[in-house]
Design an enzyme around this catalytic site. Structure first.
Site, short mmCIF file in Angstrom:
data_model
loop_
_atom_site.label_atom_id
_atom_site.label_comp_id
_atom_site.label_asym_id
_atom_site.label_seq_id
_atom_site.Cartn_x
_atom_site.Cartn_y
_atom_site.Cartn_z
NE ARG A 123 4.00 1.82 -1.74
CZ ARG A 123 5.15 1.19 -1.61
NH1 ARG A 123 6.16 1.49 -2.40
NH2 ARG A 123 5.31 0.26 -0.70
CD1 TRP A 176 -2.96 -3.99 -5.26
CD2 TRP A 176 -1.80 -5.37 -3.93
NE1 TRP A 176 -2.67 -5.13 -5.97
CE2 TRP A 176 -1.97 -5.99 -5.19
CE3 TRP A 176 -1.10 -6.06 -2.93
CZ2 TRP A 176 -1.48 -7.26 -5.48
CZ3 TRP A 176 -0.60 -7.31 -3.21
CH2 TRP A 176 -0.79 -7.90 -4.47
CE LYS A 201 7.31 0.86 -11.17
NZ LYS A 201 7.57 0.25 -12.49
CD GLU A 237 10.32 -6.89 -19.95
OE1 GLU A 237 10.21 -7.83 -19.16
OE2 GLU A 237 9.90 -5.74 -19.68
CE LYS A 292 6.63 -4.42 -19.20
NZ LYS A 292 7.87 -4.68 -18.57
CD GLU A 337 3.79 -5.92 -16.83
OE1 GLU A 337 3.69 -6.03 -15.61
OE2 GLU A 337 4.85 -5.59 -17.39
CG HIS A 346 11.55 -29.13 -28.53
ND1 HIS A 346 11.92 -30.39 -28.96
CD2 HIS A 346 12.58 -28.31 -28.81
CE1 HIS A 346 13.15 -30.33 -29.46
NE2 HIS A 346 13.57 -29.08 -29.38
CG ASN A 360 3.29 -0.77 2.64
OD1 ASN A 360 2.76 -1.76 2.14
ND2 ASN A 360 4.47 -0.33 2.26
N GLY A 361 2.15 -3.32 4.74
CA GLY A 361 2.90 -4.51 5.15
C GLY A 361 1.95 -5.59 5.62
CB CYS A 414 -0.85 0.01 1.27
SG CYS A 414 -1.69 -1.55 1.55
#
Ligand code: F6R
Length: 610
Positions: free
Chosen positions: A27, A74, A605, A483, A487, A490, A506, A98-99, A2
């Site tokens: 966040r 969050w 983030k 990558e 991208k 997400e 394969h 936050n945590g 958060c």
């Protein structure tokens, strides 16, 4: 995961808190709230959803006061709802956090036994009760917070406001980020630097196990045990403008276009063009240390992991040192064989990713030396490491990492060249040539961005209905294929897979038909011929093939449906250029789809949970 913010001063604090929360919204963004002392008590406003809902609530209520705290959430414990939103006000005490408090269930049971009424599902409310109990027993707010934290186990950055002592905030930190800011007659706290940048550049990084009392113009720091801590503020040279959108539609697009500047800043002072060498790397290693390294371990998550994968190629190619790359969350669980003689390179934009932090600490506890490649100064990973080698990308606000990826590549390349030269794997001429080529990177990146932007936007428009997309690459283009797929997934929520091009036959080849765009990275490099065969195989299965290839490659032009060209560069530099059209591709697909590019669903983030 958060964001928290706090203010004590003489200005009206509601706009300051909201402004800080806006900068922290990346966040977490499922609910938000503020607690402001209004002269009579603590006024709490909370709203579910994006920050604009809170803004509206505050606009209507107009809470007045110059001391307050704020939070953007969050969810980790308890679903997103108003009752679970922070701040939690218990008695005269308001708390933002936050945590994760690990022992919250045991503490909750004990509180309930003693008659407490707990209304939310959060671990944070438990902390608020623990503090409030002590305040009711007569403790001052500092002692109450200290006492309560003696009971909790876990990760936290906390800010606490008490109606009994409304001229101060008490903050504390353990394993979650917290920055303090000092201004003329005012003090701030926030989860990161950009939240405070418009108000002050004088910041103090609180360490784990420390708390502080914030008063007007003053921060008094102590350990949780009560010992005084002297720490002078550091001056941060990021300008507030660096944290704004600068006219781009999204932060992500701005950050994609900032890459030439970020590259310049990251290379500055480190390329010694006069002597044809790399210098000034803050890596805490002497030339003798460089010769003694037996193996390099690269640890990271997500996009930073893809940079680390590329770093493995660079280190082995240029420094001839065996290198292993590992997803940080996998490293710790397997009792790794690592010790003195090994160098661990922990790669992280935020410097706060808990998996990477834990893996780095574990490696260090086994005797390995830890070097952090990080963007956020003073964050947890560099503090836990033996040395910090910072990327100078500036604040990255878009949740999808772009400029931090390419600047991580730059640090990994500089480190590999430095190491190769010291170990005799590169001679003076080779090193000089590499340094000269690296110095051209900002300019080359600018050319690729400007030269491919429109074409890639058109391709994204043409293929934006595709349900599945494949990205293929070999050698140093393999991590770039991963990558590109990450991208796209997400930010546009399109199913995408990155594969080593040689692996396609394969299994993944079964996915290919005429509805599947396949983006093939096939620059002129040692893997070129074989990648070209894979491109042809995909074409033969009727895939829509988009090639990212070297300028003037007629062979690829003949086979691919679409061609995006990059200038011819040495193999070690190709990832810096091939990744740019992939970033643009995912951006434009997402923008056409109308997704929330800067704050994609379910993502945050900074991932400070395991
Ligand atoms: C993807 C992305 C994430 C991060 C990952 C690690 O665009 O940004 O995959 O790379 O969460 O974060 P850091 O680099 O802060 O350790």
């Amino acid at each position: 995961m958060c964001g928290i913010v706090g203010y004590v001063g003489d200005q009206q604090c509601a706009p300051i808190l909201l402004d800080g929360l806006k900068r922290l919204e990346y966040r977490g963004y499922d609910s938000a709230g503020t607690a402001i002392y209004d002269g009579a008590g603590i006024d709490v406003r909370r709203a579910v959803g994006k920050l604009r809902n809170l803004e509206k609530a505050i606009d209507e209520a107009k809470p007045q006061g110059s001391v307050g705290i704020g939070h953007t959430r969050w969810a980790t414990h308890g679903r997103p709802s108003e009752v679970n939103a922070h701040p939690h006000l218990i008695g005269d005490v308001a708390v933002v956090h936050n945590g994760i408090i690990e022992n919250h269930l045991a503490l909750r049971a004990r509180l309930v036994e003693r008659g407490a009424t707990i209304t939310s599902d959060t671990d944070t409310e438990i902390v608020a009760h623990l503090i409030d109990q002590r305040v009711r027993e007569g403790a001052d707010i500092e002692a109450a917070v200290r006492g309560a934290l003696g009971e909790v186990r876990g990760a936290y950055a906390l800010a606490v406001l008490s109606a009994k002592e409304p001229d101060r905030l008490v903050v504390a930190k353990s394993a979650s980020p917290l920055v303090l800011g000092l201004g003329e007659g005012e003090a701030f706290c926030g989860s990161d630097i950009p939240a405070l940048l418009p108000y002050t550049r004088d910041m103090i990084f609180l360490e784990d196990g420390e708390m502080a009392v914030l008063e007007r113009g003053k921060a008094t720091i102590t350990t949780l045990a009560g010992a005084a801590v002297e720490r002078a503020p550091q001056r941060i040279d990021w300008s507030p403008v660096m944290a704004e959108k600068a006219g781009f539609k999204h932060f992500m697009l701005k950050e994609i276009h900032e890459q030439p500047r970020a590259m310049e800043d990251t290379l500055r002072g480190r390329l010694d063009r006069e002597n044809g060498d790399i210098h000034g790397l803050e890596i805490g290693l002497s030339d003798e240390d460089a010769r003694g390294i037996e193996r390099v371990y690269l640890l990271a998550c997500g996009t930073s992991y893809h940079a680390a994968m590329t770093g493995r190629y660079l280190i082995e190619r240029l420094a001839k040192v065996p290198a292993t790359v590992e997803i940080a969350s996998e490293f710790r669980g397997r009792d790794p064989i690592i010790g003195p003689g090994d160098l661990v390179v922990a790669v992280s934009q935020s410097g706060e990713t808990l998996d990477t932090l834990i893996a780095a600490k574990e490696a260090k506890s086994r005797g390995a030396k830890v070097l952090a490649i990080v963007n956020v100064i003073g964050s947890a990973i560099p503090r836990a490491a033996d040395a910090a080698f910072y990327t100078h990308a500036g604040p990255e606000i878009g949740v999808a990492s772009t400029k931090c990826f390419t600047t991580q590549l730059a640090n990994l390349l500089m480190f590999s060249v430095w190491l190769g030269r010291r170990r005799g794997a590169l001679d003076a001429d080779q090193t000089r040539a590499l340094v000269e080529d690296m110095a051209r990177l900002p300019h080359l990146m600018r050319d690729v961005l400007l030269g491919t932007r429109q074409l890639v936007a058109n391709l994204a428009k043409r293929y934006n209905e595709a349900r599945d997309v494949l990205f293929l690459g070999r050698g140093m283009s393999f991590p770039i294929a991963l990558e590109g797929a990450l991208k796209l997934k997400e930010i546009s929520y399109v199913h995408a897979e990155g594969y080593a091009a040689g692996e396609m036959k394969h299994g993944p080849i079964a996915l290919i038909d005429s509805s599947v765009p396949v983006l093939v990275l096939c620059p002129k490099d040692p893997w070129y011929e074989r990648t070209l065969s894979n491109l042809q195989e995909a074409k033969a299965r009727e895939a829509m093939v988009i090639a990212i290839a070297t300028e003037g490659d007629e062979e690829v032009r003949d086979v691919a449906h679409d061609l995006v060209e990059i200038p011819e560069v040495r193999t070690e530099l190709t990832p810096f250029l091939t990744v740019l059209p992939l970033q643009l591709y995912s951006y434009y697909v997402a923008d056409f789809k109308g997704t929330d590019v800067d704050q994609p669903r379910n993502l945050a983030k900074t991932v400070t949970v395991e």
